[in-house]
Design a protein around this motif. Sequence first.
Motif, short mmCIF file in Angstrom:
data_model
loop_
_atom_site.label_atom_id
_atom_site.label_comp_id
_atom_site.label_asym_id
_atom_site.label_seq_id
_atom_site.Cartn_x
_atom_site.Cartn_y
_atom_site.Cartn_z
N PRO A 1 3.32 2.50 3.87
CA PRO A 1 2.20 1.94 3.10
C PRO A 1 2.51 1.81 1.62
CG PRO A 1 1.45 3.67 4.59
CD PRO A 1 2.95 3.72 4.59
N GLU A 2 3.17 2.82 1.05
CA GLU A 2 3.50 2.78 -0.38
C GLU A 2 4.54 1.70 -0.67
OE1 GLU A 2 1.62 6.57 0.51
OE2 GLU A 2 3.30 5.52 1.44
N ILE A 3 5.53 1.58 0.20
CA ILE A 3 6.57 0.56 0.00
C ILE A 3 5.97 -0.83 0.11
CG2 ILE A 3 8.68 -0.42 0.99
CD1 ILE A 3 9.42 2.46 1.83
N PHE A 4 5.11 -1.02 1.08
CA PHE A 4 4.44 -2.33 1.24
C PHE A 4 3.61 -2.65 0.01
CE2 PHE A 4 0.47 -4.52 2.44
CZ PHE A 4 1.00 -5.75 2.78
N LEU A 5 2.88 -1.67 -0.49
CA LEU A 5 2.03 -1.89 -1.66
C LEU A 5 2.87 -2.23 -2.89
CD1 LEU A 5 -1.06 -1.69 -1.74
CD2 LEU A 5 -0.84 0.57 -2.72
N ALA A 6 4.00 -1.55 -3.07
CA ALA A 6 4.87 -1.81 -4.22
C ALA A 6 5.46 -3.22 -4.14
CB ALA A 6 5.99 -0.77 -4.26
N CYS A 7 5.93 -3.60 -2.96
CA CYS A 7 6.51 -4.94 -2.79
C CYS A 7 5.46 -6.03 -3.00
CB CYS A 7 7.13 -5.06 -1.41
SG CYS A 7 8.57 -4.00 -1.14
N ALA A 8 4.28 -5.83 -2.43
CA ALA A 8 3.22 -6.82 -2.54
C ALA A 8 2.78 -6.98 -3.99
CB ALA A 8 2.03 -6.43 -1.67
N ALA A 9 2.64 -5.86 -4.73
CA ALA A 9 2.24 -5.94 -6.14
C ALA A 9 3.29 -6.67 -6.96
CB ALA A 9 2.02 -4.52 -6.68
N THR A 10 4.57 -6.43 -6.65
CA THR A 10 5.65 -7.12 -7.37
C THR A 10 5.62 -8.62 -7.11
OG1 THR A 10 7.01 -5.12 -7.16
CG2 THR A 10 8.14 -7.18 -7.75
N VAL A 11 5.43 -8.99 -5.85
CA VAL A 11 5.37 -10.41 -5.48
C VAL A 11 4.19 -11.09 -6.18
CG1 VAL A 11 4.95 -12.02 -3.58
CG2 VAL A 11 6.56 -10.13 -3.29
N LEU A 12 3.02 -10.45 -6.16
CA LEU A 12 1.84 -11.04 -6.81
C LEU A 12 2.02 -11.14 -8.32
CD1 LEU A 12 -1.06 -9.32 -4.81
CD2 LEU A 12 -0.34 -11.72 -4.70
N LEU A 13 2.70 -10.17 -8.90
CA LEU A 13 2.97 -10.22 -10.34
C LEU A 13 3.87 -11.40 -10.69
CD1 LEU A 13 2.73 -8.86 -13.14
CD2 LEU A 13 4.73 -7.49 -12.54
N ILE A 14 4.93 -11.57 -9.91
CA ILE A 14 5.85 -12.69 -10.15
C ILE A 14 5.14 -14.02 -9.91
CG2 ILE A 14 7.97 -13.80 -9.34
CD1 ILE A 14 9.02 -10.97 -8.68
N TYR A 15 4.34 -14.09 -8.84
CA TYR A 15 3.60 -15.31 -8.56
C TYR A 15 2.66 -15.67 -9.71
CZ TYR A 15 0.02 -18.40 -6.68
OH TYR A 15 -0.86 -19.44 -6.51
N GLY A 16 1.91 -14.68 -10.20
CA GLY A 16 0.98 -14.94 -11.29
C GLY A 16 1.69 -15.38 -12.55
N ALA A 17 2.86 -14.79 -12.83
CA ALA A 17 3.60 -15.15 -14.03
C ALA A 17 4.13 -16.58 -13.97
CB ALA A 17 4.75 -14.17 -14.24
N TYR A 18 4.57 -17.02 -12.79
CA TYR A 18 5.14 -18.36 -12.66
C TYR A 18 4.10 -19.44 -12.39
CZ TYR A 18 10.01 -16.89 -12.85
OH TYR A 18 11.22 -16.42 -13.28
N ALA A 19 3.02 -19.07 -11.72
CA ALA A 19 1.99 -20.07 -11.39
C ALA A 19 1.11 -20.41 -12.59
CB ALA A 19 1.13 -19.58 -10.23
#
Length: 484
Positions: free
Chosen positions: A11-29
């Motif tokens: 659960p923690e690994i999934f949350l960390a990966c998902a937060a990173t992906v959403l952060l990168i998406y928000g920065a580029y979008a």
Amino acid sequence: MITTDLSLALPEIFLACAATVLLIYGAYAGKNTASFVSAMSVAVLAIAFAIIFLGDRPAGIAFEGLFVVDAYGDYMKLVVLVASGFGILMTQRFVEREGMAKFEIPVLMLLATLGMLMMVSANDLMSLYVGLELQSLALYVIAAIRRENLRSSEAGLKYFVLGALSSGMLLYGCSLIYGFTGTTDFDTLGAVLSSAANADQAPQIGLIVGLVFVCAAIAFKISAVPFHMWTPDVYEGAPTPVTAFFASAPKVAAIALFARLLSDPFGSLVSEWQQIIVFVALASMILGSLAAIKQTNIKRLMAYSSIGNIGFALVGLAAGTEEGITGLIIYMTIYIFMNMGTFACILSMRQKGTMVENIDDLKGLSKTSPMMAFALTIFMFSMAGIPPLAGFFAKYVVFAAAVNAGLTTLAVIGVLASVIGAFYYLRIIKVMYFDEPSSSFDKPIGNEMTAVLTVSTAFIVFFILFSTPIMDGAAVAASALFAG
């Protein structure tokens, strides 16, 4: 070994990966991504919830003893994820209306939640610190997210300065504990202290001083007296949905960590730390009940209410027994729904497009918005401990545990503090039902707020009908903690 470790921390690994992906998406979008990122963040929390609730993960210790998975941790993580999901839901529409729709807010909430999950599963003083700081650093930024607002900036600065002080106290306490025991691992620490207790060796003064510093640092995180000074100003100055988040998920994670730390490695020193917890619980209950009486701002009132509620929860921890931890778990579960429902009502307090926060603004709410008045009445009655609402059972289980542990005076003072606290809860009900309305609130309140209000109200009202699974789950969680 690595595969086992990764599966235990899924659960923690999934949350960390998902937060990173959403952060990168928000920065580029770029702009206009806040709504999508918020929706995805709620979905991420729902998936993490499903991994824990439906997954068949065995209990165990991972990463060389730094991380523990057990029934206690899983139960508290579920409560944290529910609180965080409610928090992000309540944030979305607010930030859009206030012109502060930033994708960073839900991402920071996800990262704070990741820190909370790590805190709950910490099995070492070092992993405890890392989880606590991951949560705190994200919360510092969220508190001051409205940089153009003086009150928000002040709230963030106060929280950061006092938070840094508490982190220093925590590290100093950890260093003393390590210096006098030679370990930071909870299991080894528990074995060392238990063997010393069995040999009738008095604990070293330096070790007790270290424990006091660690307790003080965690007491800051849960807004317990006398480390509560930041709470009213931060609650009032931070954006309201951020305040709701502060008052719920981080409190659950910190108090879950507190219970694990004191019951597991320091379980043999219960006579030493029990004195600290009894004092903190008494001071929190009394100050929370008395200081809220003269408040006119409902967010400051909820700040002192939160301090009082933490005091009631600590009564269960002060008992130092499995029954006490069960009561603590049940109390925090019910507290989440009472707190989130109340803040959903506060977030719906808008007149002509502007947020209002004074208790007098609730005048005549029963005539202008009868359903919201009914929901807020339920939450106020529940916080006051009126049966048969959930808040009554929350207080009953912690007080019963204290009495059974021989802390009758603490329980009696808690009951008296609860009676005093009922005054300001009933004052809100009086304002809504017996005062003439000055002006009505804006409508509609939004689907997110309606959902949070509906779920929270139903939980509080009908808790008596489905309390058995929650109480049984809390008992299993507490037994797992003491078995460890």
